[in-house]
Design an enzyme around this catalytic site. Sequence first.
Site, short mmCIF file in Angstrom:
data_model
loop_
_atom_site.label_atom_id
_atom_site.label_comp_id
_atom_site.label_asym_id
_atom_site.label_seq_id
_atom_site.Cartn_x
_atom_site.Cartn_y
_atom_site.Cartn_z
N HIS A 164 -24.89 15.76 -2.46
CA HIS A 164 -25.87 15.32 -2.75
C HIS A 164 -26.40 13.67 -2.62
O HIS A 164 -27.04 13.04 -2.93
CB HIS A 164 -26.44 15.57 -4.34
CG HIS A 164 -26.22 16.75 -4.70
ND1 HIS A 164 -27.49 17.64 -4.45
CD2 HIS A 164 -25.23 17.75 -4.99
CE1 HIS A 164 -27.30 19.02 -4.90
NE2 HIS A 164 -25.96 18.99 -5.17
N ARG A 202 0.84 -1.39 0.07
CA ARG A 202 0.11 0.11 0.13
C ARG A 202 0.59 1.34 0.04
O ARG A 202 0.46 2.45 -0.21
CB ARG A 202 -1.07 -0.05 1.36
CG ARG A 202 -0.54 -0.40 2.64
CD ARG A 202 -1.29 -0.56 3.73
NE ARG A 202 -0.93 -1.04 4.87
CZ ARG A 202 -0.33 -2.35 5.20
NH1 ARG A 202 -0.51 -3.09 4.35
NH2 ARG A 202 -0.02 -2.37 6.43
O1 F6P Z 1 -5.01 -7.19 0.94
C1 F6P Z 1 -3.83 -8.02 1.31
C2 F6P Z 1 -2.61 -7.73 0.33
O2 F6P Z 1 -1.68 -8.37 1.06
C3 F6P Z 1 -2.33 -6.19 0.47
O3 F6P Z 1 -1.58 -5.80 1.40
C4 F6P Z 1 -1.54 -6.48 -0.94
O4 F6P Z 1 -1.20 -5.08 -1.40
C5 F6P Z 1 -2.43 -6.90 -1.66
O5 F6P Z 1 -2.87 -8.07 -0.92
C6 F6P Z 1 -1.70 -7.74 -3.22
O6 F6P Z 1 -0.83 -8.45 -2.88
P1 F6P Z 1 0.26 -8.88 -3.89
O7 F6P Z 1 1.11 -7.66 -4.42
O8 F6P Z 1 1.12 -9.75 -3.18
O9 F6P Z 1 -0.62 -9.34 -5.12
#
Ligand code: F6P
Length: 540
Positions: free
Chosen positions: A385, A268
Amino acid sequence: MSCQKFFEIPACKKLLSHAGVINSPEKHLKNLIKEENRLEKFSLNRAGVFYDFSRQRVDEKAMELLFELAEDRKLNEMFNDMVIGKKINVTENRAALHTATRSFSDDPVCVDGRDVMPETRKVRDDIKQFASQIHSGKIRGTTGKKFKYIVVIGIGGSYLGAEFVSCALSDLADKDIKINFLANVDIHNFGRIVSLIDPETTLWIVISKTYTTAETMANTKLAYAFMEGKGLLPSKHFVTVTSKGSPGDDPLNPVAGSFHMFDYIGGRYSVTSAVGGVPLSIYLGYERFESFLKGAEKMDIHAVKAVARENIPLTAALISVWNTSFLGYQAQAVIPYASPLSRLAPHIQQLNMESNGKSITKEGDFLDEPAGTIIFGEPGTNAQHSFFQLAHQGKAFPIDFIGVINPFYKEYQEKSKGVTNHQELWSNMLAQAMALAVGKDDDNNAKYFSGNRPSSTFLLEDLSPENIGRLLSFYEAKTVFEAFIWDINPFDQFGVELGKTNASGIRSNIAAKNENSDYAFDKTDPITRFYLDTLFAGRL
Ligand code: F6P
């Protein structure tokens, strides 16, 4: 080692008692905002952005106590530890170096005594070269045609940030290249996307740090089969962005381009790495991607260097914790008065909620109460809205208003009711923040507005790549500072695992049924069994 409980910290004890004062009628926002020099005292104009917290439910005493908490939690020091590569992701024993991906300084950043900057710079150089070869047509598809479509396959952190930035900057994009994001495993997404593209001129960018994520693997398999079905070579139409040594980093499976992400970049927090770099450089041009990185770098430098009282993301984090832990707000809205920022809230949802939705401290002790805030949002005025009835007269929640001074489209100056559309947009943004703060008395209860509903206003000069970088970095730093205040680790996400494990058990049952139509779901619980029987029956 067990740390002191959050509400036992002296500054927190004082903040708890001061929350009682702030809840008194004299401290209603309609009174606070009348104080002399309120805006000057409760705003910061730094690092190319303006952050106004004059309509937050704080007075000078509250801010003084919050900065005492910042000092107690050593926020500046902790942030610096992160930026210089200390392993602050303690549960996974990793550094968290998203800031390195947008560093243009010559300074080394070391993890375990090894400078990571050379590999970071190399990834940037590789992306630059690759994007230019796509644009020049040096790299082409199976039939020799130039690429006109990009489909990004990835989910969560391997999708949301890149989608936010591509949407924010789409007015600047090369109009010859269209971008689509295939995140969900839902076949409707795949079906719709393939109806929009021309396979011969499509480049698929598979982004997955682990290259094991079920949705991404299923979509990639489908995309390979789809392209092969059209007689097109995957080796000419697929690009990977993944960790070194992951199942996707496989020399036996040649691709048109492969780029690495590193274990010190959390999903993230990865939009400024190859995760955002590859699709955004093809869609917008590498130079714009680099400007975006430079904007993020400026905000990073501010977040590291500015003292607490002048530090915008740190101050915003303190206010966020104040609202959540001391004033009891459960949710927070992000409302950009700029439609290009329509995918900001979904990105911040993952960034903040996956980072800070935790119940234990980084030392492993249970918190007094779970951390985190429910984030949601939509651009204004659409949000007005939609759910602003609740914002004004229902359950209250703090809001981040985001305003853009200069719109991208300046040529349309037609006025309605004496103002341009952009001025109308601003009238609404300004009116909402004030109406929420001040409220309105009325003898008719249905028309009574309690007011005292807090908000911040964050201004950008325009929607340039640099400013989008600043905005991104602001929210990343704010998220991390919040975690430091709550003493949690914002870089792990064990909370997403249980559902994934359960899905894998259900998947095995479905696969067994696919193999053998007599297979009965009798080992599953009765509720799950009902749904599986219904799925296979194809009717209610
Ligand atoms: O939602 C869980 C997660 O592990 C996230 O933290 C991550 O960004 C996403 O899945 C995708 O993971 P990857 O890049 O390993 O496919």
